[in-house]
Design an enzyme around this catalytic site. Structure first.
Site, PDB file in Angstrom:
ATOM      1  N   GLU A  56      30.331  34.438  45.712  1.00 40.48           N
ATOM      2  CA  GLU A  56      29.907  35.791  46.042  1.00 40.48           C
ATOM      3  C   GLU A  56      28.708  36.194  45.181  1.00 40.48           C
ATOM      4  O   GLU A  56      28.884  36.820  44.128  1.00 40.48           O
ATOM      5  CB  GLU A  56      31.061  36.764  45.762  1.00 40.48           C
ATOM      6  CG  GLU A  56      32.217  36.618  46.723  1.00 40.48           C
ATOM      7  CD  GLU A  56      32.565  37.975  47.324  1.00 40.48           C
ATOM      8  OE1 GLU A  56      32.911  38.014  48.499  1.00 40.48           O
ATOM      9  OE2 GLU A  56      32.444  38.986  46.614  1.00 40.48           O
ATOM     10  N   HIS A 116      36.741  39.241  41.558  1.00 38.50           N
ATOM     11  CA  HIS A 116      35.607  39.796  42.308  1.00 38.50           C
ATOM     12  C   HIS A 116      34.551  40.324  41.333  1.00 38.50           C
ATOM     13  O   HIS A 116      34.882  40.868  40.281  1.00 38.50           O
ATOM     14  CB  HIS A 116      36.105  40.914  43.230  1.00 38.50           C
ATOM     15  CG  HIS A 116      35.108  41.316  44.256  1.00 38.50           C
ATOM     16  ND1 HIS A 116      34.028  42.113  43.962  1.00 38.50           N
ATOM     17  CD2 HIS A 116      35.008  41.008  45.571  1.00 38.50           C
ATOM     18  CE1 HIS A 116      33.312  42.289  45.055  1.00 38.50           C
ATOM     19  NE2 HIS A 116      33.881  41.635  46.046  1.00 38.50           N
TER      20      HIS A 116
END
Ligand code: PGA
Length: 225
Positions: free
Chosen positions: A150, A101
């Site tokens: 992302e 992430h």
């Protein structure tokens, strides 16, 4: 198969997690929210902080379409690594994990090599990896099960990434055959419908809109049966 993944990040006390699950269990019995889940076209994955696994688990035994996921994993199998959480310590019902992430890359200086090691640790335990990429500069480890685009412009922000730019990144990522493409970054009820309709995105990683069970289940209602 579509995926809707709740990434709670560093949020919720045990008491808050319990009340989220109570409400979620109630909403799961309502057809409006769960048509796609019941028709087996949608899986929900709940990724709480590690310490909340035991709070969520008892609620999941009766919800066959809902899975538990981790937000990260140690790149070590076990040993003297204070504070690390190895995959071997996960409860058996943890079937997925998010790795790479952008918040881990930014705040914890994680590198592609570390993400690859983490992907290996997960594969060894048959846990499927949602590997997050900020853009084409981040590598797709061969062990990735799912690739999640992302963009930092949208993650945690109020900016909606245009569908066209998501699809153009998807094309340039050269995703290997057999790996599904997912998206995350300010996914909410105003944009998820359009993203789903494109037919190009197999699921969504949801941060803020997963913190409220009603809002999260509302997103589930957008998926086709
Ligand atoms: P957000 O977070 O939905 O709050 O933008 C998404 C993510 O970090 O996965």
């Amino acid at each position: 198969m579509f995926y809707l993944i709740a990434n709670w990040k560093a949020n919720k006390t045990p008491a808050e997690a319990k009340s989220w699950m109570e409400r979620f269990t109630h909403l799961s019995s309502q057809d409006t929210f769960t048509r796609a889940i019941r028709s087996n076209s949608l899986r929900l994955v709940l990724c709480p902080p590690f310490t909340l696994f035991p709070v969520l688990s008892p609620y999941l035994t009766n919800l066959s379409h809902v899975y538990l996921g981790a937000q990260d994993v140690s790149r070590f199998t076990h040993g003297s690594y204070t504070g690390e959480v190895p995959a071997s310590s996960f409860p058996k019902n943890v079937k997925y994990a998010i790795i790479g992430h952008s918040e881990r890359r930014r705040h914890f200086q994680e590198t592609d090599n570390e993400v690859r090691e983490k992907a290996r640790r997960l594969q060894e335990r048959s846990i499927e990896a949602f590997v997050c990429l900020r853009d084409t500069r981040d590598a797709v480890p061969p062990e990735a099960s799912y690739v999640v685009y992302e963009p930092e412009s949208a993650v945690g922000k109020d900016y909606t990434e245009p569908l066209e730019s998501i699809l153009s990144v998807k094309r340039s990522l050269n995703i290997p055959d057999g790996k599904a493409f997912l998206y995350g970054g300010n996914v909410n009820k105003t944009n998820i419908g359009r993203y789903i309709e494109s037919g190009e995105i197999a699921g969504f990683l949801v941060g803020r809109a997963s913190l409220d069970p009603d809002e999260f289940m509302h997103l589930a209602s957008y998926f086709p049966v």
